[in-house]
Design an enzyme around this catalytic site. Sequence first.
Site, PDB file in Angstrom:
ATOM      1  N   ARG A  36       0.827  -1.214   0.000  1.00 19.44           N
ATOM      2  CA  ARG A  36       0.000   0.000   0.000  1.00 19.44           C
ATOM      3  C   ARG A  36       0.856   1.258   0.000  1.00 19.44           C
ATOM      4  O   ARG A  36       0.472   2.270  -0.595  1.00 19.44           O
ATOM      5  CB  ARG A  36      -0.933   0.000   1.216  1.00 19.44           C
ATOM      6  N   LYS A 195     -19.482 -17.919   0.020  1.00 16.41           N
ATOM      7  CA  LYS A 195     -20.928 -17.862   0.251  1.00 16.41           C
ATOM      8  C   LYS A 195     -21.683 -16.952  -0.712  1.00 16.41           C
ATOM      9  O   LYS A 195     -21.211 -15.877  -1.051  1.00 16.41           O
ATOM     10  CB  LYS A 195     -21.191 -17.373   1.672  1.00 16.41           C
ATOM     11  N   GLY A 378     -13.250  -3.973   0.291  1.00 13.51           N
ATOM     12  CA  GLY A 378     -14.653  -3.559   0.405  1.00 13.51           C
ATOM     13  C   GLY A 378     -15.076  -2.532  -0.631  1.00 13.51           C
ATOM     14  O   GLY A 378     -16.179  -2.608  -1.175  1.00 13.51           O
TER      15      GLY A 378
END
Length: 397
Positions: A36, A195, A378
Amino acid sequence: MSWKTLDDMDLRGKRVLVRVDINVPVENGRVTDDTRIQRIVPTVHDILAKGGKPLLLAHFGRPKGKRVQDLSLLVVKPALEAALARKVVLAETLEAAETGTEEIAAADVVLLENIRFHPGETANDPEFAQRLAGLGDVYCNDAFSAAHRAHASTEGLARLLPACAGRLMQAELSALEAALAKPERPVGAVVGGAKVSTKIELLENLVNRLDLLVIGGGMANTFLAAMGAQLGKSLSEPDFFDTAKDIMAQADKAGCRVLLPVDGLVAREFAAGADHEVVQLGPDTVLDDDQMVLDAGPDTVELVQNAFAGLKTLIWNGPMGAFEIAPFDTATVAAAQAAARLTRDGALISVAGGGDTVAALNQAGAADDFTYISTAGGAFLEWMEGKTLPGVAALGG
Ligand code: ADP
Ligand code: MG
């Protein structure tokens, strides 16, 4: 694409507030992965080259609005100085940055202490944002990975100062727009991982925009089981059978071809090197109670590779199997390498994101060949879900 970049800004003699993401992993007081940090270097260098003075704003961990000495950015400073090949001065308090000590005044690059030490940051408090704005003349947001949060340093500031995207933000937005907003068609995606429940919005958005959707990993079990397969103790979510059927129906209506596994690697224990066999998969499959599908099989891999060859653009989120335990990384590795090869040959634009996805593509040795790998987690997912990211919207994009 209406956001400005550093190229549009006059920075000579200007103080530039740069929101960066240098929330890196640290062990025993040392940065263990500086990816990063490396990624913000072009932005800082370009600001300096244009005669601007960068003041970096960044968070580190979750101090919840209080000064927590263990979450001081001091620990990141040496790695930042090494990456930038310059001295960086840490402004320990807002007051210090405001009054400007001699050291701060003389510094090329200033780093403001962990912005989340202030409760106004995550609350996006207008007074706090105003106070930050007083520290600069121009705002540059280079933290795409924090753009899904409307915080003072990611959103509020953009409304108070002339604002632009940094180089990393620019690269990320350009790659995502090329992948999904205005892709070269046909455009397809691999959505895998554990999932369905965590990726419903992603699947719904994608089937309405893509020509092809490859469903892999544990979530493929839910789709197959929803169609009638009995998959033993495979990871599967009966509560989401209706969701799976609904997504299939939406895909059908939107003209998106869905490719589900036609075979899988089946084992009786979740462990590296577990005994396994190849089993054909479909609505009529019946496995033993103690069997589970841990990876896609060879016929599926061939179908996927052939499908890739017909695409111009590919989006990838989520591994096709339990890639952490060999040999259940086989399908992910083979498919990733096929995508990498097509990209290298100039036949495919490939964009991937997601924590485990990046790890899996690295494991496959495919990451370097992909057109773009997002490390935004995210924010990448929310963008792919079709959501507006506050930090991007505030830039005018
Ligand atoms: P990402 O972080 O890239 O978004 P996810 O977190 O959604 O990806 O999914 C990754 C996880 O899914 C991995 O830990 C992997 O082991 C698991 N997984 C994939 N396929 C299976 C499967 N068939 N059975 C159990 N776990 C699986
Ligand atoms: Mg994950």
